[in-house]
Design a protein around this motif. Structure first.
Motif, PDB file in Angstrom:
ATOM      1  N   GLY A  15       2.602   5.244   8.346  1.00 26.90           N
ATOM      2  CA  GLY A  15       3.884   5.590   7.743  1.00 26.90           C
ATOM      3  C   GLY A  15       3.834   6.751   6.778  1.00 26.90           C
ATOM      4  O   GLY A  15       4.375   6.664   5.673  1.00 26.90           O
ATOM      5  N   LYS A  16       3.222   7.864   7.174  1.00 29.92           N
ATOM      6  CA  LYS A  16       3.166   9.025   6.277  1.00 29.92           C
ATOM      7  C   LYS A  16       4.556   9.658   6.127  1.00 29.92           C
ATOM      8  O   LYS A  16       4.909  10.129   5.043  1.00 29.92           O
ATOM      9  N   THR A  17       5.352   9.657   7.204  1.00 33.05           N
ATOM     10  CA  THR A  17       6.684  10.261   7.133  1.00 33.05           C
ATOM     11  C   THR A  17       7.561   9.536   6.121  1.00 33.05           C
ATOM     12  O   THR A  17       8.197  10.151   5.251  1.00 33.05           O
ATOM     13  N   ILE A  18       7.613   8.208   6.203  1.00 35.10           N
ATOM     14  CA  ILE A  18       8.467   7.452   5.284  1.00 35.10           C
ATOM     15  C   ILE A  18       7.949   7.558   3.851  1.00 35.10           C
ATOM     16  O   ILE A  18       8.722   7.443   2.895  1.00 35.10           O
ATOM     17  N   SER A  19       6.659   7.812   3.679  1.00 34.13           N
ATOM     18  CA  SER A  19       6.130   8.015   2.331  1.00 34.13           C
ATOM     19  C   SER A  19       6.733   9.262   1.687  1.00 34.13           C
ATOM     20  O   SER A  19       7.100   9.253   0.508  1.00 34.13           O
TER      21      SER A  19
ATOM     22  N   TYR B   8       0.831  -1.203   0.000  1.00 33.14           N
ATOM     23  CA  TYR B   8       0.000   0.000   0.000  1.00 33.14           C
ATOM     24  C   TYR B   8       0.868   1.255   0.000  1.00 33.14           C
ATOM     25  O   TYR B   8       0.468   2.302  -0.528  1.00 33.14           O
ATOM     26  N   GLN B   9       2.076   1.175   0.581  1.00 31.15           N
ATOM     27  CA  GLN B   9       2.971   2.331   0.562  1.00 31.15           C
ATOM     28  C   GLN B   9       3.560   2.547  -0.827  1.00 31.15           C
ATOM     29  O   GLN B   9       3.785   3.688  -1.237  1.00 31.15           O
ATOM     30  N   GLU B  10       3.813   1.479  -1.578  1.00 33.01           N
ATOM     31  CA  GLU B  10       4.303   1.615  -2.957  1.00 33.01           C
ATOM     32  C   GLU B  10       3.228   2.239  -3.830  1.00 33.01           C
ATOM     33  O   GLU B  10       3.520   3.047  -4.722  1.00 33.01           O
TER      34      GLU B  10
END
Length: 1010
Positions: free
Chosen positions: A565-569, A538-540
């Motif tokens: 994980g909004k920061t790592i996005s 989902y992050q990809e």
């Protein structure tokens, strides 16, 4: 002529009436309203009722409210508006209210209004459910007391929705109006409780023989309170009602609603529709041959229908012909059902003059009344209703068709093959359902001036305002060329008049964007090589969406649930751009102070090649030094406070992107901070927040105004078009229009969605009810008495301050006497909360686990930290607003890395956002902020990605105090909308003195040692 009306308000039936004749005009008091039923058959039924004055939002034209339909139509020009009127009314006790509802429609000298008829229907429903045993006993908490109630068993959601849709607005118009579903639950539950108490004798239990025990079990006392007029359960020391409440709730959840075998059914057949002649054949409503006789005749066909199997359908014509041999007593069932339906559908009377009623013939106007009024009421009363397939579906509206033109962009196309500056061809059409209509057809529809018209083989419901808007629409150019950006604006602002946008037909990437499905249709971007982590699927997809929006030059709102994980996005996006040579320039990330260290750590851990500069503190660079520092950086981190102070310097730098984390900090658009952040120019903007709407929809406008300035129009227009209709009226059309306007720019994923993330553990929320000590109770009562004495003489401004100050004092009393007195006195043995907190912390440490303990008061945390450390014989970490950034980082790292069990005490305001503290699997809220969104954010310091264990969340509540009552109010409000309670306690200042007295009162059960 007297027309009786009713509304359900404050848990009781409120009755009032409209009268004809001359009246005096008062701009606040309803000129037709009266509570006087003297000389009518209602008089003995309302004897002894309390008198009250309601404030009701009613349709108004000019200087007076519109009379109800029972008084006859009043000609007027223009559109009525909702306005609040003071209405004198009577509040009936439960048993007289039930008697009135069962007799109201038989009184010939008073005409029941639609709202009263609906509540009469609910009274019949209560009797019907009770007669079939579809009721269950319950134990509830109401205003600090334990009460025994009877509740209905309705496990058919469609049935409940029918009742909700059928409820007239006047039933719920008091105090600005409430959602129909909420009023329905209250009214039906109240009527069921009254019905059962009127049938079951009291007492239920035989008298005790021999010595009366010192303590009667709670279950017996509850059982006694299930009959008779008083539902209050007597309280005794050491009562713990949670277990009994949980058992009764489980019983209710397991109940299943039984069904009778047959019900009366009404089928509306349009002119020319074929009659049913086949037994047990499901009805068809399309493809029927034309009938030449009676071309304008509509028919309502009577039938019996199976409740379990709706395809069992027996027309009345077969019953009277003696051909329904497989259905026992079909004729009696049909006649009984038609008689019950008559009061809901008065137009039925002519058909019942026949000894063998089989159908009702209607003209077009009658058919329209059946569709709009009778059908919802009949369905709500559990009758079968079969309507043509077009009913409620074919709407007059606008359709926009766009086609992307190749090579027409005014600038370089984005790598996605699409550019908002590129040209698209467009065509606007009028449409009904899936069919476009032309000018001649519309003119003919307008000429007919009928609410039901036949167009291209299907019937359509129209209203005059829509027709006028459509004729005006045809006077403007409807096709040509425009930029994709203009087309997007057109979609967002379409439907601001009376014509909704019913369809958008757009091709290619533009179509994907408008559908809100771009993230799922885009090819996911693989984890960048220079990212020292592996992105989840989902992050990809989210990375592909962020890159896509950036290529289009559109601002984005990444509203993923907290912990996804909004920061790592964002870090992934920066690395992806640099790997592909597409970096737009330095990114400015504006953060709460508590998140600066988190961003620094995650950047160093996952993206070590990114150059990061922190612009914060007294030693930060300014002017040319700042420009040079930014030139050497890929990512600049700053705080909201620093951005507001240095807005002019930051605005002078050419930023590739501005990112706002915890973007709810911008929710108040008029603040200096929000204006300063919006003033910083950038090629693109991204807002990050797990709570895009904490309290009101205008907060979403403010965040979107940062991401895409001007996109949603002026704030006032947004509030009028979306916020007020959705929040106040529950307008589904406005909600759909808002979703269509914003979904291209918002990506929202929830961590509870197993299709997004399947390996996150569960979260269990537990409310722990604590008692006060005698000392606490004494301080509590003295504080309440003092405020109530002062508030009577205070003006509005003083009143607001008094209420907030008193709330703070009472919360401090509930925490500990020493918290209020600030005298440095001992802590042990003086607070129920503190005693319970010690027990929980001891249990957590004994299990070898870790806990986060939140308090909104830094001074209370400073008192707790040394006390808990000495009592638990272990260090207790303490993070608050005065903790330096370095100390904060060290505390977090120590808590996360140290394998020993630990307690981390935190200030809610300083540590409620941004931190990752997944080493804890217990969260305790010692005192409540009374805003669910704020509490959820704090809880999600532990319940986020990286958490491998189930998380237990405990919320402390002092029983019998304002804490318990406000918690109940919040739970009721949460059922209406997400977190509509105002931030902090400001919303409590709007309560009346009587409401404040009720909220703040101290109940006897609050004290443990009285």
């Amino acid at each position: 002529m007297l027309v009786a009306h009713a509304t359900w308000h404050g848990g009781a039936l409120c009755l009032w009436a409209e009268r004809t004749g001359p009246h005096e005009l008062d701009h606040e008091v309803h000129p037709f309203a009266t509570r006087d039923f003297t000389g009518t058959s209602y008089e003995p039924l309302v004897k002894g009722a309390s008198r009250v004055e309601l404030r009701m939002a009613l349709p108004t034209h000019g200087d007076h409210p519109l009379p109800s339909a029972e008084l006859g139509p009043e000609p007027f020009e223009g559109e009525p508006e909702l306005r609040e009127w003071r209405v004198p009314a009577l509040v009936l006790e439960p048993f007289p209210a039930m008697a009135l509802l069962q007799a109201a429609e038989h009184a010939g000298d008073v005409v029941p209004g639609t709202d009263l008829r609906f509540l009469c229907l609910l009274a019949d429903e209560a009797v019907h459910l009770t007669g079939r045993g579809l009721v269950l006993p319950a134990l509830l908490r109401e205003d600090g007391d334990l009460v025994a109630r009877w509740r209905p068993v309705i496990d058919d959601p469609a049935r409940f929705r029918d009742l909700v849709r059928a409820m007239p607005a006047a039933c719920r118009a008091a105090d600005g109006g409430r959602p129909a579903a909420q009023v329905l639950r209250e009214a039906l539950s109240g009527l069921i409780d009254t019905t059962v108490r009127g049938l079951v004798p009291h007492p239920l239990l035989p008298p005790r023989k021999g010595k009366v025990p010192d303590r009667i079990p709670l279950a017996e006392r509850w059982f006694q309170a299930l009959t008779g007029p008083d539902a209050t359960v007597a309280r005794e020391p050491r009562d713990n009602a949670d277990e009994l409440i949980a058992e009764l709730e489980a019983w209710a959840a397991a109940a299943r609603r039984p069904s009778g075998p047959l019900r009366v059914c009404f089928r509306l057949a349009e002119p020319g529709a074929e009659e049913f002649t086949k037994e047990f054949e499901p009805p068809e409503t399309t493809g029927e041959p034309e009938r030449t006789e009676e071309p304008d005749a509509w028919r309502v066909e009577f039938a019996l229908q199976g409740t379990d199997d709706p395809s069992l359908y027996v027309p009345a014509s077969l019953i009277w012909a003696g051909e329904a041999t497989l259905v026992e007593n079909a004729d009696e069932t049909l006649l009984a059902g038609l008689g019950r339906a008559l009061r809901l559908f008065p137009d039925l009377a002519p058909a019942l003059d026949s000894p063998v009623p089989a159908e009702l013939i209607l003209d077009t106007a009658g058919a329209f009344r059946f569709l709009r009024t009778a059908a919802p009421l009949l369905a709500a009363a559990d009758f079968g209703v079969l309507l043509p397939q077009w009913a409620g579906k074919a709407k007059l509206g606008m359709k926009l068709t766009t086609r992307t033109e190749e090579g027409e962009g005014s600038g370089a196309a984005a790598s996605s093959g699409f550019d908002l500056r590129g040209m698209v061809s467009f065509r606007w059409d009028l449409a009904i359902g899936d069919e476009s209509i032309d000018e001649d057809e519309l003119a003919e529809l307008a000429r007919l001036k009928t609410p039901l018209v036949r167009l291209r083989g299907q019937w359509v419901e129209l209203d005059e305002e829509q027709l006028e808007a459509a004729l005006d629409f045809l006077r403007h150019p409807r096709q040509g060329r425009m930029t994709a950006a203009q087309a997007m604006q057109a979609v967002i602002h379409a439907g601001e008049e009376h014509l909704p946008l019913v369809e958008v037909d757009a091709d290619g990437t533009f179509g994907d964007l408008l559908s809100g499905e771009a993230d799922r249709r885009l090819t996911p971007l693989a984890t960048p090589e220079d990212l020292d982590a592996r992105l989840r699927p989902y992050q990809e997809r989210g990375l592909a969406w962020l890159a896509f929006m950036d290529e289009l030059g559109l601002g984005a709102l990444l509203a993923d649930d907290m912990g996804l994980g909004k920061t790592i996005s964002i870090l992934s996006l920066l690395v992806h751009e640099r790997e592909n040579g597409a970096a737009p320039g330095p990114t400015l990330a504006i953060l709460p102070m508590s998140l600066v260290g988190n961003w620094q750590r995650e950047a160093a851990k996952f993206t070590p090649k990114l150059r990061v500069y922190v612009h914060h503190g007294t030693g930060r660079h300014r002017d040319e030094e700042l420009v040079e520092a930014v030139r050497r950086a890929d990512l600049v981190l700053t705080t909201y406070g620093t951005a507001a102070r240095d807005a002019e310097m930051l605005a002078g730098i050419e930023w590739g992107r501005v990112v706002c984390d915890e973007a709810q900090a911008l929710k108040n658009s008029g603040t200096r901070q929000a204006r300063a952040v919006r003033s910083i120019p950038a090629r693109s903007r991204i807002a990050l927040t797990g709570t895009p709407v904490e309290n009101h929809l205008t907060e979403l406008w403010s965040i979107m105004e940062f991401a895409n300035p001007g996109l949603l129009g002026p704030r006032a227009a947004f509030r009028e078009r979306f916020a007020v209709p959705v929040e106040r009226d529950g307008d589904e059309q406005a909600a759909l229009a808002l979703k269509r306007a914003t979904q291209p720019f918002i990506l929202r994923r929830l961590k509870t969605d197993k299709s997004i993330i399947s390996d996150l553990p569960d979260k269990q929320e537990i409310k722990l009810y604590c008692n006060l000590t005698t000392e606490q109770a004494s301080l509590y009562q003295a504080t309440v008495d003092d405020m109530l004495a002062q508030i009577a003489e205070a003006d509005d401004k003083q009143r607001r301050g008094l209420v907030l100050a008193t709330m703070a004092k009472l919360k401090q009393v509930c925490n500990h006497p020493a918290h209020l007195l600030k005298d440095g006195s001992r802590l042990q043995g003086r607070s129920g909360k503190l005693e319970r907190l010690e027990e929980i912390c001891e249990e957590v440490l004994e299990q070898g686990e870790k806990a986060l303990v939140f308090t909104q008061y830094a001074e209370f945390g400073s008192m707790l930290q040394p006390y808990l450390a000495s009592r638990l014989d272990r260090p207790v970490l303490w993070l608050h607003g005065g903790t330096s950034k370095q100390q904060r980082d060290e505390l977090v790292q120590h808590f996360q890395d140290d394998p020993e069990p630990a307690i981390f005490l935190l200030s809610l305001k300083a540590a409620g956002t941004g931190l990752t503290l997944t080493a804890a699997n217990h969260v305790v809220h010692v005192d409540r902020w009374w805003n669910p969104a704020v509490e959820d954010q704090a809880t999600d310091r532990a319940f986020r990605i990286g958490q491998t264990r189930n998380v237990q969340v405990r919320k402390f509540i002092c029983v019998g105090t304002m804490e318990e009552r406000i918690d109940e109010m919040i739970e009721r409000k949460k059922a209406l909308a997400e977190s509509i309670v105002g931030t902090g306690e400001d919303w409590l200042t709007e309560l009346s003195v009587a409401e404040l007295r009720d909220v703040l009162r101290l109940s006897p059960e609050a004290v443990s040692d009285w």
